[in-house]
Design an enzyme around this catalytic site. Sequence first.
Site, PDB file in Angstrom:
ATOM      1  N   ASP A  34      -6.374  -3.503   1.128  1.00  0.00           N
ATOM      2  CA  ASP A  34      -6.801  -3.500  -0.268  1.00  0.00           C
ATOM      3  C   ASP A  34      -8.203  -2.889  -0.343  1.00  0.00           C
ATOM      4  OD1 ASP A  34      -6.296  -4.546  -3.157  1.00  0.00           O
ATOM      5  OD2 ASP A  34      -8.170  -5.541  -2.616  1.00  0.00           O
TER       6      ASP A  34
ATOM      7  N   HIS B  87       2.083  -6.404  -2.151  1.00  0.00           N
ATOM      8  CA  HIS B  87       0.694  -5.984  -1.927  1.00  0.00           C
ATOM      9  C   HIS B  87       0.030  -6.667  -0.739  1.00  0.00           C
ATOM     10  CE1 HIS B  87      -3.294  -4.563  -2.779  1.00  0.00           C
ATOM     11  NE2 HIS B  87      -3.748  -5.789  -2.925  1.00  0.00           N
TER      12      HIS B  87
END
Length: 321
Positions: free
Chosen positions: A100, A300
Amino acid sequence: MPEFRDIALADIRLRAAIEGSGPLVVMVHGFPESWYSWRHQMTPIAQAGFTACAIDVRGYGGSDKPHPVEAYAMERMVADVVGVIEALSPDSQAVLVGHDWGAPIVWSTALVRPDRVRAVSLLSVPYMGFPTRPFTEIFDEVFTQKNRFFYQAYFQKEGVAEAEAEKNVRDWLRKFTYALSGDAPDGAWPNDKTADATLLQGLVDPDPFPAWLTPADLDYFVHAFEGSGLRGPINRYRNHVRDFAYMQPFNGRKIEQPSLFIGGARDLVLTMFGRMDFEPLMRAQMPDLRGADVLDGCGHWTQQERPREVNERLLRWLKAL
């Protein structure tokens, strides 16, 4: 649990979780996480003959939490990672792994300080070269000007997103984490909200919660954010203009070090601006890209959702360096 060490840098103190001995591997988490998001990688990497180091990024967990927005600019993030390398491996380079926001942090470090970086692995966010303008201008054009909600636009006004998150950290984490996971159905992250919406609007609290994040895992993150607040983590999103200016002198450089990408087929990062064939773009900027795998069904939270698959790829890559 690993050994925790406070690392005093020029302007800040960072906490690092450390396990094993050997060549240094520094893992940099994203939003909203902590060193703990690498809990499944620490021991396997250490057992493979490396020093596994997962930091709490400034503003998170046991690290210092400066107040100013500019304290979270990419220039400071790069300095932090370089400082950790110099403290733990003063005579040699380190391998960097980022997820991320950790991905831009480690690729920026590789571009700015290639002398300190041996190899780079990116999880979730692919590197496709220098942008032509600050990201704020892009999401303003694509989302805000069309009266569409975009979470990073929502994060720009100081205090607003923090207040929503800190009102009930557990509720906020559950909904945010689930909506971006591979377990959530299509539409769990609403794409029809107007620009004046809040982050939590339209998000659901699942029951049961995905098994990969246990109640004890959630408790760890909740405790950390109840103690630290969310201002520091969200400040990272308020530095796009500073970051763009800072990186301009390095425009044109490529990441020449051995590299690896691991993503999730259901990660919205790969589709928020439309689907594209990103691998050729990555290979143009990372000529020694040794793998670009997208895991079916994964969302994610790559290394948390799919630790076995991620570890297999990471360890194979690390051992081949």
